[in-house]
Design a protein around this motif. Sequence first.
Motif, PDB file in Angstrom:
ATOM      1  N   SER A 292       0.823  -1.212   0.000  1.00  0.00           N
ATOM      2  CA  SER A 292       0.000   0.000   0.000  1.00  0.00           C
ATOM      3  C   SER A 292       0.858   1.263   0.000  1.00  0.00           C
ATOM      4  O   SER A 292       0.374   2.352  -0.253  1.00  0.00           O
ATOM      5  N   CYS A 293       2.133   1.113   0.283  1.00  0.00           N
ATOM      6  CA  CYS A 293       3.008   2.276   0.372  1.00  0.00           C
ATOM      7  C   CYS A 293       4.377   1.916  -0.226  1.00  0.00           C
ATOM      8  O   CYS A 293       5.339   1.662   0.507  1.00  0.00           O
ATOM      9  N   PRO A 294       4.435   1.865  -1.561  1.00  0.00           N
ATOM     10  CA  PRO A 294       5.648   1.347  -2.187  1.00  0.00           C
ATOM     11  C   PRO A 294       6.827   2.331  -2.231  1.00  0.00           C
ATOM     12  O   PRO A 294       7.871   2.012  -2.805  1.00  0.00           O
ATOM     13  N   LYS A 295       6.648   3.510  -1.657  1.00  0.00           N
ATOM     14  CA  LYS A 295       7.743   4.485  -1.621  1.00  0.00           C
ATOM     15  C   LYS A 295       7.889   5.027  -0.214  1.00  0.00           C
ATOM     16  O   LYS A 295       6.935   4.996   0.561  1.00  0.00           O
ATOM     17  N   ARG A 296       9.066   5.592   0.079  1.00  0.00           N
ATOM     18  CA  ARG A 296       9.232   6.273   1.365  1.00  0.00           C
ATOM     19  C   ARG A 296       8.800   7.725   1.194  1.00  0.00           C
ATOM     20  O   ARG A 296       9.168   8.361   0.213  1.00  0.00           O
ATOM     21  N   HIS A 297       8.007   8.209   2.144  1.00  0.00           N
ATOM     22  CA  HIS A 297       7.490   9.576   2.035  1.00  0.00           C
ATOM     23  C   HIS A 297       7.902  10.420   3.239  1.00  0.00           C
ATOM     24  O   HIS A 297       8.152   9.887   4.319  1.00  0.00           O
ATOM     25  N   GLY A 298       7.928  11.713   3.014  1.00  0.00           N
ATOM     26  CA  GLY A 298       8.254  12.658   4.087  1.00  0.00           C
ATOM     27  C   GLY A 298       9.752  12.875   4.230  1.00  0.00           C
ATOM     28  O   GLY A 298      10.189  13.727   5.005  1.00  0.00           O
ATOM     29  N   MET A 299      10.546  12.104   3.484  1.00  0.00           N
ATOM     30  CA  MET A 299      12.002  12.177   3.659  1.00  0.00           C
ATOM     31  C   MET A 299      12.589  13.505   3.163  1.00  0.00           C
ATOM     32  O   MET A 299      13.490  14.057   3.790  1.00  0.00           O
ATOM     33  N   SER A 300      12.069  14.021   2.036  1.00  0.00           N
ATOM     34  CA  SER A 300      12.639  15.271   1.493  1.00  0.00           C
ATOM     35  C   SER A 300      12.446  16.399   2.488  1.00  0.00           C
ATOM     36  O   SER A 300      13.363  17.184   2.751  1.00  0.00           O
ATOM     37  N   LEU A 301      11.236  16.440   3.049  1.00  0.00           N
ATOM     38  CA  LEU A 301      10.918  17.500   4.012  1.00  0.00           C
ATOM     39  C   LEU A 301      11.815  17.383   5.246  1.00  0.00           C
ATOM     40  O   LEU A 301      12.390  18.360   5.726  1.00  0.00           O
ATOM     41  N   LEU A 302      11.952  16.159   5.721  1.00  0.00           N
ATOM     42  CA  LEU A 302      12.758  15.918   6.921  1.00  0.00           C
ATOM     43  C   LEU A 302      14.237  16.207   6.648  1.00  0.00           C
ATOM     44  O   LEU A 302      14.927  16.848   7.454  1.00  0.00           O
ATOM     45  N   ARG A 303      14.724  15.746   5.511  1.00  0.00           N
ATOM     46  CA  ARG A 303      16.124  16.007   5.153  1.00  0.00           C
ATOM     47  C   ARG A 303      16.378  17.504   5.084  1.00  0.00           C
ATOM     48  O   ARG A 303      17.401  17.992   5.554  1.00  0.00           O
ATOM     49  N   HIS A 304      15.425  18.230   4.503  1.00  0.00           N
ATOM     50  CA  HIS A 304      15.583  19.678   4.380  1.00  0.00           C
ATOM     51  C   HIS A 304      15.654  20.330   5.756  1.00  0.00           C
ATOM     52  O   HIS A 304      16.476  21.207   6.002  1.00  0.00           O
ATOM     53  N   LEU A 305      14.809  19.863   6.685  1.00  0.00           N
ATOM     54  CA  LEU A 305      14.810  20.426   8.043  1.00  0.00           C
ATOM     55  C   LEU A 305      16.117  20.135   8.776  1.00  0.00           C
ATOM     56  O   LEU A 305      16.659  20.980   9.474  1.00  0.00           O
ATOM     57  N   VAL A 306      16.617  18.907   8.607  1.00  0.00           N
ATOM     58  CA  VAL A 306      17.882  18.530   9.248  1.00  0.00           C
ATOM     59  C   VAL A 306      19.006  19.410   8.690  1.00  0.00           C
ATOM     60  O   VAL A 306      19.802  19.999   9.430  1.00  0.00           O
ATOM     61  N   PHE A 307      19.042  19.518   7.387  1.00  0.00           N
ATOM     62  CA  PHE A 307      20.072  20.286   6.667  1.00  0.00           C
ATOM     63  C   PHE A 307      20.053  21.749   7.108  1.00  0.00           C
ATOM     64  O   PHE A 307      21.068  22.322   7.484  1.00  0.00           O
ATOM     65  N   GLN A 308      18.855  22.298   7.106  1.00  0.00           N
ATOM     66  CA  GLN A 308      18.675  23.709   7.444  1.00  0.00           C
ATOM     67  C   GLN A 308      19.030  23.981   8.908  1.00  0.00           C
ATOM     68  O   GLN A 308      19.697  24.968   9.223  1.00  0.00           O
ATOM     69  N   SER A 309      18.610  23.069   9.792  1.00  0.00           N
ATOM     70  CA  SER A 309      18.869  23.304  11.221  1.00  0.00           C
ATOM     71  C   SER A 309      20.358  23.243  11.526  1.00  0.00           C
ATOM     72  O   SER A 309      20.807  23.801  12.523  1.00  0.00           O
ATOM     73  N   CYS A 310      21.122  22.575  10.679  1.00  0.00           N
ATOM     74  CA  CYS A 310      22.579  22.512  10.891  1.00  0.00           C
ATOM     75  C   CYS A 310      23.277  23.720  10.271  1.00  0.00           C
ATOM     76  O   CYS A 310      24.514  23.784  10.240  1.00  0.00           O
TER      77      CYS A 310
END
Length: 323
Positions: A292-310
């Motif tokens: 039902s969920c053949p892809k990982r989702h939310g990763m781009s948003l999370l990666r961007h937040l991690v990147f930005q917070s650093c």
Amino acid sequence: MMSLEVKRWFSSTRNLVNSAVDVGKIVLNTKVERPLKSNKVKQKSQPTKTRKYIRNSTLPEWCALNERYNSSFAKPNASEINSVTHFFNSSEVRYEWSAAHFMDVPGEKLREKVSNESHGKKFQGKTYVPFEFVNGLPEVAFLGKSNAGKSTLLNSLTTSSKETSLGEYAKASRRAGFTKTLNSFNIGNKLRIVDTPGYGYNSDVEQGDLTMEYISRRQQLVRCFLLISGEQRINEMDLQIIEFLSSIGKPFEIVFTKMDKVKDLGRFQEMNLHELPGLPGIIFTNSLLSKSCPKRHGMSLLRHLVFQSCGLQIGTKPSRQKK
Ligand SMILES: Nc1nc2c(ncn2[C@@H]2O[C@H](COP(=O)(O)OP(=O)(O)OP(=O)(O)O)[C@@H](O)[C@H]2O)c(=O)[nH]1
Ligand SMILES: [Mg+2]
């Protein structure tokens, strides 16, 4: 009711929490938001477009929650997403250290020694800055209940988005309470992600103290990500952690994990997560794939937040490239 074990884990934190803000009330007693009449009319007048989008898209329904909860944030544009994706896809991920005590965290013994020695003294002439301090990469930490999916999310975030199976950087397990120490991973020599032991079931008080001390004292820690399984409700301990983080002024975001397992999305509409102290971003993710969920989702948003917070600038390249 909290179990005795949970209370013990949390004992150190309770003293630190400023209980002035009743976060529990905000999240648990929030009324269901009902659409306004005018909205209803709007929805009726544009049904074909919306339905077509849902039918043609491979996005699961819950992905819309990322839009709903993050619309007020400055959303990354496509080129920012591409740049951050490239950074994570090409960064070498390197396990660096584990610590069972705060003083085992690299640089902390030295920091304490320097602060004790320099206490009351004035630096004269050249100021000596120890190498560890200069080289201190920004760190982000994954916090949450045991079994919330912290170690798995770390693997998901650091695995190239093209891959279907996850890298095994942090050890994950079905067994709750698996991670026992702080474990740090260097990402492209630009930042570190620190996996932490979970609280609640199968955790112990020493691990709780370790995590709380790390959150309160680690100077390199720039942001916390509080993980909550989408299958479960936010519990009292999650709320206490939220209160604690906001009371010490530590920036944090909330990440709902395992969204691929969630059947009823209704309750996410009922929670007024926008109003939490600290105004965290709310991100919905899945790290594992299923029919039902053949892809990982939310990763781009999370990666961007991690990147930005650093504090990394768009276009930053990793110093260590994947081989
Ligand atoms: N379906 C699904 N399962 C997940 C997801 N993320 C994690 N899991 C599973 O949840 C279980 C716990 O994952 P971990 O990553 O070990 O959880 P943790 O928070 O690190 O747990 P502790 O180390 O015990 O605190 C494992 O069986 C994972 O495979 C997800 O997004 N979807
Ligand atoms: Mg773990």
